[in-house]
Design an enzyme around this catalytic site. Structure first.
Site, mmCIF file in Angstrom:
data_model
loop_
_atom_site.group_PDB
_atom_site.id
_atom_site.type_symbol
_atom_site.label_atom_id
_atom_site.label_comp_id
_atom_site.label_asym_id
_atom_site.label_seq_id
_atom_site.Cartn_x
_atom_site.Cartn_y
_atom_site.Cartn_z
ATOM 1 N N CYS A 69 0.834 -1.210 0.000
ATOM 2 C CA CYS A 69 0.000 0.000 0.000
ATOM 3 C C CYS A 69 0.869 1.262 0.000
ATOM 4 C CB CYS A 69 -0.920 -0.040 1.221
ATOM 5 S SG CYS A 69 -1.760 1.508 1.595
ATOM 6 N N CYS A 72 0.157 3.718 2.813
ATOM 7 C CA CYS A 72 0.632 3.141 4.080
ATOM 8 C C CYS A 72 2.124 3.396 4.248
ATOM 9 C CB CYS A 72 0.370 1.638 4.132
ATOM 10 S SG CYS A 72 -1.361 1.162 4.059
#
Length: 146
Positions: A69, A72
């Site tokens: 991600c 993230c």
């Protein structure tokens, strides 16, 4: 809070009793002797997460994330900076949703990154999306005072 708190070690996951006024003195774990706070988030698997939520008397701020991600990975340094500011009043941890799929499903984590704040064994606030360090600290403190 009581004078003595139960804190779960981020390394060996042993529950420790620490006097509240000793939190700022960098207490160590009675079992593994490593620091209970290092100013950075601890990585937890599902079992360790359950132990921290169930046994620690400190608020627990969880970053639900995954290695693939982009947002993230972008938020990871900010979350680490927030840990340096919020510890030892709050324990910051990361849970990899790819490795803890059952936990993520049970908690209804539908997007990542997602921050969830737990206090007294239950979730008290949730925020999806990447944030900067100042916003993470402000968001966390605002929900702890509520």
């Amino acid at each position: 809070m009581a004078d003595t708190l139960h804190l779960v070690c981020p390394h060996c996951h042993t529950t420790n009793r620490v006097r509240q006024h000793d939190l700022v003195k960098s207490p160590g774990c009675g079992h593994c002797h490593r620091p209970l706070f290092e100013g950075k988030p601890a990585a937890l698997d599902e079992a360790a997460f359950e132990r921290h939520v169930g046994r620690s008397e400190l608020p627990l701020l969880v970053d639900f994330w995954a290695p693939w991600c982009g947002p993230c990975r972008q938020m990871a340094p900010a979350f680490e900076q927030a840990a340096a500011q919020l510890e030892p009043q709050v324990r910051l941890v990361k849970v990899n949703t790819d490795e803890a799929q059952a936990l993520s499903a049970r908690l209804g984590i539908r997007s990542i990154p997602t921050l969830a704040l737990f206090q007294g064994g239950r979730e008290v606030a949730r925020q999806a999306g990447a944030m900067g360090a100042a916003d993470i600290v402000r968001w966390t403190r605002s929900h702890l005072m509520a």
